[in-house]
Scaffold this motif. Sequence first.
Motif, PDB file in Angstrom:
ATOM      1  N   LEU A   1       0.829  -1.206   0.000  1.00  0.00           N
ATOM      2  CA  LEU A   1       0.000   0.000   0.000  1.00  0.00           C
ATOM      3  C   LEU A   1       0.862   1.254   0.000  1.00  0.00           C
ATOM      4  CD1 LEU A   1      -2.794  -1.209   2.440  1.00  0.00           C
ATOM      5  CD2 LEU A   1      -3.043  -0.743   0.008  1.00  0.00           C
ATOM      6  N   ALA A   2       1.962   1.232   0.773  1.00  0.00           N
ATOM      7  CA  ALA A   2       2.847   2.401   0.817  1.00  0.00           C
ATOM      8  C   ALA A   2       3.467   2.644  -0.547  1.00  0.00           C
ATOM      9  CB  ALA A   2       3.941   2.196   1.871  1.00  0.00           C
ATOM     10  N   ILE A   3       3.836   1.583  -1.249  1.00  0.00           N
ATOM     11  CA  ILE A   3       4.463   1.754  -2.563  1.00  0.00           C
ATOM     12  C   ILE A   3       3.429   2.242  -3.572  1.00  0.00           C
ATOM     13  CG2 ILE A   3       5.712   0.603  -4.406  1.00  0.00           C
ATOM     14  CD1 ILE A   3       6.498  -1.433  -2.050  1.00  0.00           C
ATOM     15  N   ALA A   4       2.245   1.622  -3.563  1.00  0.00           N
ATOM     16  CA  ALA A   4       1.204   2.035  -4.501  1.00  0.00           C
ATOM     17  C   ALA A   4       0.861   3.515  -4.292  1.00  0.00           C
ATOM     18  CB  ALA A   4      -0.040   1.167  -4.318  1.00  0.00           C
ATOM     19  N   ILE A   5       0.765   3.915  -3.008  1.00  0.00           N
ATOM     20  CA  ILE A   5       0.392   5.295  -2.673  1.00  0.00           C
ATOM     21  C   ILE A   5       1.474   6.293  -3.122  1.00  0.00           C
ATOM     22  CG2 ILE A   5       1.259   6.003  -0.399  1.00  0.00           C
ATOM     23  CD1 ILE A   5      -1.601   6.070   0.591  1.00  0.00           C
ATOM     24  N   THR A   6       2.719   5.844  -3.104  1.00  0.00           N
ATOM     25  CA  THR A   6       3.824   6.748  -3.458  1.00  0.00           C
ATOM     26  C   THR A   6       4.071   6.744  -4.962  1.00  0.00           C
ATOM     27  OG1 THR A   6       4.757   5.911  -1.390  1.00  0.00           O
ATOM     28  CG2 THR A   6       6.061   7.492  -2.597  1.00  0.00           C
TER      29      THR A   6
ATOM     30  N   ALA B   1      -2.350  -2.495  -5.999  1.00  0.00           N
ATOM     31  CA  ALA B   1      -1.170  -2.287  -6.846  1.00  0.00           C
ATOM     32  C   ALA B   1      -1.575  -1.827  -8.239  1.00  0.00           C
ATOM     33  CB  ALA B   1      -0.357  -3.578  -6.939  1.00  0.00           C
ATOM     34  N   PHE B   2      -2.791  -2.189  -8.664  1.00  0.00           N
ATOM     35  CA  PHE B   2      -3.267  -1.834 -10.000  1.00  0.00           C
ATOM     36  C   PHE B   2      -3.821  -0.412 -10.045  1.00  0.00           C
ATOM     37  CE2 PHE B   2      -6.709  -2.015 -13.269  1.00  0.00           C
ATOM     38  CZ  PHE B   2      -5.885  -2.162 -14.370  1.00  0.00           C
ATOM     39  N   LEU B   3      -4.264   0.124  -8.911  1.00  0.00           N
ATOM     40  CA  LEU B   3      -4.956   1.415  -8.877  1.00  0.00           C
ATOM     41  C   LEU B   3      -4.223   2.552  -9.603  1.00  0.00           C
ATOM     42  CD1 LEU B   3      -7.636   2.614  -7.791  1.00  0.00           C
ATOM     43  CD2 LEU B   3      -6.364   3.413  -5.818  1.00  0.00           C
ATOM     44  N   PRO B   4      -2.861   2.644  -9.527  1.00  0.00           N
ATOM     45  CA  PRO B   4      -2.203   3.734 -10.262  1.00  0.00           C
ATOM     46  C   PRO B   4      -2.540   3.767 -11.752  1.00  0.00           C
ATOM     47  CG  PRO B   4      -0.645   2.744  -8.741  1.00  0.00           C
ATOM     48  CD  PRO B   4      -1.905   1.911  -8.680  1.00  0.00           C
ATOM     49  N   PHE B   5      -2.879   2.630 -12.348  1.00  0.00           N
ATOM     50  CA  PHE B   5      -3.196   2.609 -13.777  1.00  0.00           C
ATOM     51  C   PHE B   5      -4.499   3.356 -14.083  1.00  0.00           C
ATOM     52  CE2 PHE B   5      -4.974   0.486 -17.569  1.00  0.00           C
ATOM     53  CZ  PHE B   5      -3.980   0.804 -18.488  1.00  0.00           C
ATOM     54  N   PRO B   6      -5.665   2.966 -13.502  1.00  0.00           N
ATOM     55  CA  PRO B   6      -6.872   3.759 -13.764  1.00  0.00           C
ATOM     56  C   PRO B   6      -6.771   5.198 -13.268  1.00  0.00           C
ATOM     57  CG  PRO B   6      -7.308   2.060 -12.113  1.00  0.00           C
ATOM     58  CD  PRO B   6      -5.963   1.771 -12.692  1.00  0.00           C
ATOM     59  N   THR B   7      -5.961   5.421 -12.198  1.00  0.00           N
ATOM     60  CA  THR B   7      -5.784   6.790 -11.718  1.00  0.00           C
ATOM     61  C   THR B   7      -5.117   7.647 -12.793  1.00  0.00           C
ATOM     62  OG1 THR B   7      -5.548   5.971  -9.462  1.00  0.00           O
ATOM     63  CG2 THR B   7      -4.759   8.197  -9.885  1.00  0.00           C
TER      64      THR B   7
ATOM     65  N   ALA C   1      -0.297 -10.598 -18.219  1.00  0.00           N
ATOM     66  CA  ALA C   1       1.070 -10.711 -17.703  1.00  0.00           C
ATOM     67  C   ALA C   1       1.166 -10.117 -16.303  1.00  0.00           C
ATOM     68  CB  ALA C   1       2.042  -9.999 -18.642  1.00  0.00           C
ATOM     69  N   PHE C   2       0.476  -8.988 -16.087  1.00  0.00           N
ATOM     70  CA  PHE C   2       0.468  -8.347 -14.771  1.00  0.00           C
ATOM     71  C   PHE C   2      -0.083  -9.296 -13.709  1.00  0.00           C
ATOM     72  CE2 PHE C   2      -2.204  -5.931 -11.725  1.00  0.00           C
ATOM     73  CZ  PHE C   2      -1.223  -5.234 -11.053  1.00  0.00           C
ATOM     74  N   VAL C   3      -1.249  -9.883 -13.997  1.00  0.00           N
ATOM     75  CA  VAL C   3      -1.885 -10.784 -13.037  1.00  0.00           C
ATOM     76  C   VAL C   3      -1.017 -12.019 -12.797  1.00  0.00           C
ATOM     77  CG1 VAL C   3      -3.890 -12.262 -12.636  1.00  0.00           C
ATOM     78  CG2 VAL C   3      -4.201  -9.962 -13.568  1.00  0.00           C
ATOM     79  N   LEU C   4      -0.467 -12.545 -13.884  1.00  0.00           N
ATOM     80  CA  LEU C   4       0.372 -13.738 -13.779  1.00  0.00           C
ATOM     81  C   LEU C   4       1.597 -13.471 -12.909  1.00  0.00           C
ATOM     82  CD1 LEU C   4       0.462 -16.598 -14.934  1.00  0.00           C
ATOM     83  CD2 LEU C   4       1.722 -15.711 -16.886  1.00  0.00           C
ATOM     84  N   ALA C   5       2.326 -12.391 -13.205  1.00  0.00           N
ATOM     85  CA  ALA C   5       3.530 -12.066 -12.442  1.00  0.00           C
ATOM     86  C   ALA C   5       3.180 -11.735 -10.994  1.00  0.00           C
ATOM     87  CB  ALA C   5       4.272 -10.890 -13.088  1.00  0.00           C
ATOM     88  N   PHE C   6       2.020 -11.080 -10.798  1.00  0.00           N
ATOM     89  CA  PHE C   6       1.585 -10.777  -9.431  1.00  0.00           C
ATOM     90  C   PHE C   6       1.459 -12.066  -8.624  1.00  0.00           C
ATOM     91  CE2 PHE C   6      -1.331 -10.075  -5.989  1.00  0.00           C
ATOM     92  CZ  PHE C   6      -1.034  -8.801  -5.532  1.00  0.00           C
ATOM     93  N   PHE C   7       0.789 -13.070  -9.196  1.00  0.00           N
ATOM     94  CA  PHE C   7       0.570 -14.298  -8.430  1.00  0.00           C
ATOM     95  C   PHE C   7       1.848 -15.122  -8.271  1.00  0.00           C
ATOM     96  CE2 PHE C   7      -3.913 -13.295  -9.039  1.00  0.00           C
ATOM     97  CZ  PHE C   7      -4.340 -13.481  -7.740  1.00  0.00           C
ATOM     98  N   LEU C   8       2.761 -15.034  -9.250  1.00  0.00           N
ATOM     99  CA  LEU C   8       4.060 -15.702  -9.062  1.00  0.00           C
ATOM    100  C   LEU C   8       4.763 -15.127  -7.840  1.00  0.00           C
ATOM    101  CD1 LEU C   8       5.787 -16.162 -12.533  1.00  0.00           C
ATOM    102  CD2 LEU C   8       4.342 -17.720 -11.249  1.00  0.00           C
ATOM    103  N   LEU C   9       4.867 -13.783  -7.793  1.00  0.00           N
ATOM    104  CA  LEU C   9       5.574 -13.145  -6.676  1.00  0.00           C
ATOM    105  C   LEU C   9       4.813 -13.332  -5.366  1.00  0.00           C
ATOM    106  CD1 LEU C   9       6.901  -9.867  -8.341  1.00  0.00           C
ATOM    107  CD2 LEU C   9       8.187 -11.915  -7.732  1.00  0.00           C
TER     108      LEU C   9
END
Lengths: 230, 230, 230, 230
Positions: free
Chosen positions: B27-32, B106-112, C65-73
């Motif tokens: 959350l801290a990384i996504a927010i920053t 983690a995805f939120l920055p994209f639609p933002t 790819a985003f979802v896939l890599a997310f679940f790998l990590l």
Amino acid sequence: MTDRVPPSPRDEDFSAHRMGAFADAVLAIAITLLVIEIKRPEGEDLASPHALAEFLWHEKASFVAFVLAFFLLWSVWRRHHTLIDEVDRLDRATAASHAPLLLLAAFLPFPTAIFGHAPDNKLAACLFAATAAALFGCEAVMKEFAWRRAILKPGVDRSKIRMSAGASVSVTVVFAVTAGLVWVTPWIWFIWFFAPLAAYFGGKLSERIRPDVIDRAPERQAEQMAQTRT
Amino acid sequence: MTDRVPPSPRDEDFSAHRMGAFADAVLAIAITLLVIEIKRPEGEDLASPHALAEFLWHEKASFVAFVLAFFLLWSVWRRHHTLIDEVDRLDRATAASHAPLLLLAAFLPFPTAIFGHAPDNKLAACLFAATAAALFGCEAVMKEFAWRRAILKPGVDRSKIRMSAGASVSVTVVFAVTAGLVWVTPWIWFIWFFAPLAAYFGGKLSERIRPDVIDRAPERQAEQMAQTRT
Amino acid sequence: MTDRVPPSPRDEDFSAHRMGAFADAVLAIAITLLVIEIKRPEGEDLASPHALAEFLWHEKASFVAFVLAFFLLWSVWRRHHTLIDEVDRLDRATAASHAPLLLLAAFLPFPTAIFGHAPDNKLAACLFAATAAALFGCEAVMKEFAWRRAILKPGVDRSKIRMSAGASVSVTVVFAVTAGLVWVTPWIWFIWFFAPLAAYFGGKLSERIRPDVIDRAPERQAEQMAQTRT
Amino acid sequence: MTDRVPPSPRDEDFSAHRMGAFADAVLAIAITLLVIEIKRPEGEDLASPHALAEFLWHEKASFVAFVLAFFLLWSVWRRHHTLIDEVDRLDRATAASHAPLLLLAAFLPFPTAIFGHAPDNKLAACLFAATAAALFGCEAVMKEFAWRRAILKPGVDRSKIRMSAGASVSVTVVFAVTAGLVWVTPWIWFIWFFAPLAAYFGGKLSERIRPDVIDRAPERQAEQMAQTRT
């Protein structure tokens, strides 16, 4: 802390430890993202040592802005660290006051990038100073709340937090004033490097001009401690 | 917790503390990272204070989107923090339900970024609202799991977690409904700034309409405690 | 752990807790940086909802790819979390084996970006699968070290770590095999979504084919415990 | 630590734990941001496996720079971790010496990017080596401070920290010398991969040439312990 039963969590209470961890993370990320804002050399700039040296010299303001913003955020972290070391539990207001503080810390890379790319643009310098002023202003408000309402660890001298708030106010004033002065004086941003001095003397000053507030503080603390025990 | 032997780790169990630390970090990384999505001025935009002011005004929606997304993620963190403060060990389902929650955060920055660059594009506004709705929906599911299955710290009032889930459901509904309304009404996104009110009243409301569920909860908790002890 | 004097730090020893915190941070950052790799719409793409929808559909592989890599990590973090929950102190080899693991985790956004932009390019798919195979291979090696040499917390079943290493080996095999198969079969990457199944059955399988190794383990553990005590 | 009353916080003192957490975060972010500096293939580069392979081969220096910078930062983290494991409370000087260390760590992605894109540009190689030399120089200074002034945990052998400082000095010398040598010798950067050997032998060497300093250390430690107790 060892001599009493730990209080069960309450709505308005907030463990200071994890707030510290979250603030750490946001500040650490903001401080590390600053380097992304420095323009990378490309194509011709990399052709020879001479071309690269010219590129680096041309971008010199970016490095100054990087170092400046790094130390601003470092000083925020350093003082926040000291505060959390002294606080046991946060009340709702102190916790809420972290939101604008961290918002501005996360935002700082933006004015830093602009100032680094156009240090002679007066609006760029003003934007940087204004963001810094708002950041330290939030810090001062947060400490004011912590001083009035947070539950301190036993043995902590409450007046130290008040002094620390005074230091934040001084730095806020320095940045707010220079945000105006950039419009009339060039190179005024050299003053920003001396902000730590303002913090030092501001802390001392606040000790003198607000002695009256000290008296009510310990009673409120005792009262709060009593409330938590029950 | 101090009056019993700590349970040895089990497959289905998960220390709540480190899940909190990981969620904090994401959350801290996504927010920053949100600040990266604001477009930087270049070339002509930096030529004069006036040009820069025009650029900043032109990008005003990016700043609104930044602040909006910041407070969405902050509220997720704030409520998650409170939850982890109350939970001792996570069961497998509650832990697994963190994956979609953090994926969406983690995805939120994209639609933002898209909404900030094209606030008048109805699909952009819809995408933002839909992502937020999914995020808060996951939060509601996670709390529902935590309420049913996680092992709480002693002295924690279980009904508070249920109320908190109710708050998440309300915010989910607000964003889901506006994701549809953006197609017929402009400026509907002003409502998003009032999501905290929805959280507040939603929590109160859930207290009334789900009283029956309270009764079974303490027994299940006691049962779980008993299982851990053995 | 409570019934003995804490051992003084030794050169070869490493507190498991902070290694967990550092791995958390690296994995959390890598998982959150993935979103940066998704291309942002610009100019014409934002002109209308229809243009934006076309852009998003065109970039659909980036989301996969985003979802896939997310679940790998996430799965790497989840298993690492469980491991650190069970380990008290790390030996030098287990600590050192974290370096390639985190290197590959930090590197993953690069092949993810390439695969997301060109899923039909066989080298792109091969690179992604090979990176994942190397990542899980490192995980298997790390667990093998942990199983042989790390000092576990009291009450932890050592065979569980062996089983977990078996799960990592299975996932490694799945990615290594598909890294070859991408050259002859399209859409083979659908298999990657079923990696968790491989982990499950691989763990079960390793229980059967390596029963002989169990016997020597507890003695080594006891020996290590004895060494730390002195 | 269990046999004495915990000292109440003092101005000059700093809990080592949270400094470790902040350094962890900055180093973890810097280490993960390195991957952003590797150029992504675009358009034509993605058209066929062959084109992609050519692109990757062309960017090979970026991968070398990535791995090199990763291990530099990893080694800084690894040694810092060991130090914090041994220290109980930091004095003001040791804490302050973290600022330039973290500044340089946060800055490292910049010279890494330049070196990765133009390994034959002598200024690029020099800049990388100079940044690394400054980074390890700060590390040496920080350990020197820690060795003289920080309050160690009971049972920690103080001479180990001195040896560790010697290791840092050696690595600093290796990078400082090669920062000069890049101007006259190509491929000199291969030496950087052997920096760990320099650390090893430098530590051993410092044990011999600075025996005199050992004598005064324990007394100072005892004196500090006494101060904290009161």
